[in-house]
Design an enzyme around this catalytic site. Structure first.
Site, PDB file in Angstrom:
ATOM      1  N   TYR A 252       0.830  -1.205   0.000  1.00 50.97           N
ATOM      2  CA  TYR A 252       0.000   0.000   0.000  1.00 50.97           C
ATOM      3  C   TYR A 252       0.866   1.257   0.000  1.00 50.97           C
ATOM      4  O   TYR A 252       0.647   2.188  -0.785  1.00 50.97           O
ATOM      5  CB  TYR A 252      -0.922  -0.012   1.220  1.00 50.97           C
ATOM      6  CG  TYR A 252      -1.573   1.313   1.525  1.00 50.97           C
ATOM      7  CD1 TYR A 252      -2.602   1.807   0.728  1.00 50.97           C
ATOM      8  CD2 TYR A 252      -1.152   2.074   2.614  1.00 50.97           C
ATOM      9  CE1 TYR A 252      -3.200   3.030   1.004  1.00 50.97           C
ATOM     10  CE2 TYR A 252      -1.743   3.296   2.895  1.00 50.97           C
ATOM     11  CZ  TYR A 252      -2.765   3.777   2.096  1.00 50.97           C
ATOM     12  OH  TYR A 252      -3.355   4.978   2.367  1.00 50.97           O
ATOM     13  N   LYS A 256       1.023   4.194  -2.906  1.00 50.94           N
ATOM     14  CA  LYS A 256       0.694   5.599  -2.640  1.00 50.94           C
ATOM     15  C   LYS A 256       1.872   6.510  -2.972  1.00 50.94           C
ATOM     16  O   LYS A 256       1.680   7.641  -3.452  1.00 50.94           O
ATOM     17  CB  LYS A 256       0.277   5.781  -1.181  1.00 50.94           C
ATOM     18  CG  LYS A 256      -1.050   5.124  -0.817  1.00 50.94           C
ATOM     19  CD  LYS A 256      -2.223   5.727  -1.579  1.00 50.94           C
ATOM     20  CE  LYS A 256      -2.625   7.078  -1.048  1.00 50.94           C
ATOM     21  NZ  LYS A 256      -3.853   7.607  -1.719  1.00 50.94           N
TER      22      LYS A 256
END
Length: 492
Positions: A252, A256
């Site tokens: 994740y 990002k």
């Protein structure tokens, strides 16, 4: 939930800061004319992705309740306009979070919503964001601010899924933004943990990560062709390898980070504002203290501890967990948009929404507050609640955890009970492993831009758009707001 309500007399207060905050504000010196938040948003049209998520909802509610915004276009994943409108009503406007607005407008609430909020059928993972021609043209000529909040937030989701949602889709939103004729600002909701690999105080600046090339990652994914049966396992393993290679604990965070870098590379002359929240948790003051949606980073640990299933934890007890209430993030976003929406900057502007420097709360503090709360009010009858032992060595943590769970449950030689205890211990171990990066984080996030924002805000803006984490009393927040909020909302 009766015990929660009795314990928390302030839990149901809505729509205004609590008394201690008002007192703090009243002691401040009169500021200048302020940022001009209300003036900026008056009549402005906003396009928002991710409005059905926790942060998106809080931002939408706050803008509608506190400003005279023009129209708000909400991109909603649905098969048609009717389905999108139903999602708008069911998942957003009928949320308890919007109780204040319902009370304010009474019978005219639905009419007000129809005039102010427009549900747009779309999907950030599709060309043109999945919108029809009519919606595209309307938004292109109307929108003044874009808030891109949509994202996949599952930490170790498949790499291809996270890449498509957090990288490719962000580029699609930016490409659309570049066609909007009246756009003042593009606001991207990122995460503080894109800076995990840095040590010490991390400054508010655009990312520049050596060894990370988005084009290389695209090429790698295109070349990957596992069979359908092996695909989930393959892409999770690939993502974890790529994340570890550049210093990230989760896929994740990697996605990002690449999303931010792509936006900066492709934005052209579109002004870019990046908000990097840390660990977003329950609303502190408004519109509903304690409100939260879904289980966040710390929430599973709170539930496990309250049931007597977490006698030990894995972290550095002296490290702060960078908690930030959702309403503070929404207020910071809105105030920053107002400040930067009328000024063109050549470089992206970055804000950390965090507490680790200005008002830190350590893992030791957190488990002390949990013990104080649950020792007399466990979540299950006869649960054994004791002070958690916090280990910075995983093997020691695992050994203590398993022994204590076995002892508490009187496992003895009972094979079924031993299996049950091992399953509980494995769950707690996995939970601690997933968030290991936060428990040993060596970075703290600088909030210089937020401090400048606070100094610029008028007295009224400081009261109505609270962003100063220094006013948070962590013990009160945990006991009176956060824990009751998790028990009331996150477990529904």
């Amino acid at each position: 939930m009766e015990n929660i309500d009795k314990r928390n007399s302030r839990f149901s207060r809505r729509c205004h800061p609590p008394p201690f905050e008002q007192a703090a504000v009243s002691d401040r010196e009169e500021a200048d004319a302020g940022i001009g938040i209300l003036d900026f948003f008056a009549g402005k049209n906003i396009f928002i992705t991710g409005a059905t998520g926790l942060l998106g909802k809080v931002i939408v509610e706050k803008i509608i309740r506190s400003t005279s915004v023009g129209k708000i276009y909400l991109l909603i994943k649905a098969k048609d306009k009717e389905a999108a409108f139903n999602r708008l009503n069911c998942e957003i406007m009928n949320s308890e979070l919007f109780t204040c607005l319902k009370e304010k407008y009474g019978k005219s609430f639905e009419e007000f919503v129809k005039a102010k909020v427009i549900a747009v059928v779309g999907d950030i993972c599709h060309p043109n964001l999945g919108m029809d021609f009519e919606s595209i043209e309307s938004i292109r000529k109307d929108v003044n601010v874009i808030i891109h909040s949509a994202a996949c937030t599952t930490f170790n989701e498949r790499y291809d899924v996270l890449f498509e949602t957090n990288v490719n889709a962000s580029q699609r939103v930016m490409r659309f933004a570049k066609t909007c004729t009246k756009l003042h600002l593009f606001t991207h909701m990122s995460t503080a943990y894109v800076a995990e690999g840095e040590e010490g105080v991390v400054l508010e600046k655009p990312l520049n990560i050596g060894g990370l090339d988005v084009a290389d990652e695209i090429s790698l994914l295109l070349k990957s062709s596992p069979n359908n049966i092996d695909a989930p396992k393959f892409f999770k393993k690939l993502g974890q390898q790529r994340a570890s290679l550049v210093g990230y604990s989760t896929i994740y965070q990697l996605s990002k980070a690449m999303g931010e870098m792509c936006l900066n590379e492709t934005r052209g002359d579109v002004p870019l504002l990046i908000i990097r929240p840390a660990c977003i948790e329950s609303c502190h003051s408004e519109p509903l203290p304690g409100w939260i949606q879904g289980m966040r980073m710390l929430d599973p640990a709170i539930i496990s501890y309250g049931k007597g299933l977490m006698p030990a934890s894995y972290a550095n007890p002296k490290v702060p967990l960078d908690i930030i209430p959702a309403d503070f993030v929404a207020n910071l976003t809105i105030a920053a948009i107002a400040k930067h929406g009328n000024r063109h900057t050549s470089q992206p502007v970055v804000y950390y929404a965090s507490s680790s420097l200005d008002n830190p709360i350590t893992f030791f503090d957190i488990f002390e507050y949990l013990y104080e709360y649950f020792k007399d009010m466990p979540l299950t009858e006869n649960a054994n609640i004791s002070k958690a032992k916090i280990f910075d060595d995983f093997e020691e943590f695992s050994k203590c955890l398993r022994e204590e769970i076995m002892r508490r449950n009187g496992a003895g030689e009972d094979r079924n009970m031993i299996r049950r205890c091992n399953a509980i211990a494995h769950y707690v171990e996995q939970m601690c492993k997933i968030y290991e990066f936060a428990g040993f984080l060596k970075s703290r996030f600088h909030t210089g831009n937020t401090q400048k924002l606070i100094r610029k805000m008028s007295r009224e803006e400081k009261l109505n758009f609270e962003v100063d984490v220094k006013i948070i009393n962590w013990k009160m927040y945990f006991h009176d707001i956060y824990i009751p909020g998790v028990l009331k909302y996150a477990t529904q």
